[in-house]
Design an enzyme around this catalytic site. Sequence first.
Site, PDB file in Angstrom:
ATOM      1  N   GLU A  45     -77.110  19.967 -70.805  1.00  0.00           N
ATOM      2  CA  GLU A  45     -77.412  18.804 -71.650  1.00  0.00           C
ATOM      3  C   GLU A  45     -76.675  18.943 -72.977  1.00  0.00           C
ATOM      4  OE1 GLU A  45     -81.111  16.969 -74.246  1.00  0.00           O
ATOM      5  OE2 GLU A  45     -81.590  18.098 -72.433  1.00  0.00           O
ATOM      6  N   ARG A  49     -75.614  14.718 -81.071  1.00  0.00           N
ATOM      7  CA  ARG A  49     -75.914  15.044 -82.465  1.00  0.00           C
ATOM      8  C   ARG A  49     -74.652  15.329 -83.273  1.00  0.00           C
ATOM      9  NH1 ARG A  49     -81.126  19.108 -81.532  1.00  0.00           N
ATOM     10  NH2 ARG A  49     -82.190  17.760 -80.017  1.00  0.00           N
ATOM     11  N   LYS A 133     -89.338  14.507 -69.423  1.00  0.00           N
ATOM     12  CA  LYS A 133     -89.150  15.584 -70.390  1.00  0.00           C
ATOM     13  C   LYS A 133     -90.423  15.675 -71.233  1.00  0.00           C
ATOM     14  CE  LYS A 133     -86.258  16.568 -74.474  1.00  0.00           C
ATOM     15  NZ  LYS A 133     -85.031  16.179 -75.189  1.00  0.00           N
TER      16      LYS A 133
END
Length: 212
Positions: A45, A49, A133
């Site tokens: 993943e 950001r 998640k």
Amino acid sequence: MGQDIQKIEAVMTAAPVIPVLVIEDPKKAVPMAEALVRGGLPAIEITLRTPHALEAIDAVNKHVEGAIAGAGTVLTPQQYEATVSAGARFVVSPGATDTLLEAADEHSVPLLPGAATASEVMKLLERGYERLKFFPAEQAGGAAYLKSLSSPLAAAKFCPTGGVSIDKAEDYLKLPNVLCVGGSWIADPKAIAAEDWTGIEERARAAAGLST
């Protein structure tokens, strides 16, 4: 349309841990991913950001055999579209909004949405999302809290992420409603910046050896 459970579960069961990564330098994405795959962690993943996240996802999926690179910290339909265009194999969000779920309905790339409360899980189950998640895992109550959801919300299976270390990972992985965990300890920004590929591979190997 709901979630493509088969597709996202294939990602979640590829290994016990999905590394959660922040990539500052896209040139380091390929050797980093190669180290993770050698260590036994194919699902990766890469979070949105940094300005170079999409470039890193594209490079890993094109040039690292066996890697399954997805996008994390996806918040908007526009970001979803951009990650799909960049070749992301899966999408992860910290929570879920109606607009993001609608965007997911328009693409074959599966979404792993975040949830932290029973009500959030119930709403996602209503929308056909059974693979979720659990975020932020430690701050939201940890393994004990997640275990308490396993009976009343038995259809939901989770990838706990947020504050998870290799020691805490074992507590989650033994739960009946956990398929894998997400963690940044395997390849943190300092290790990537230092090009510590050997260390990353060793930590990946240790994580891949955790039992589910």
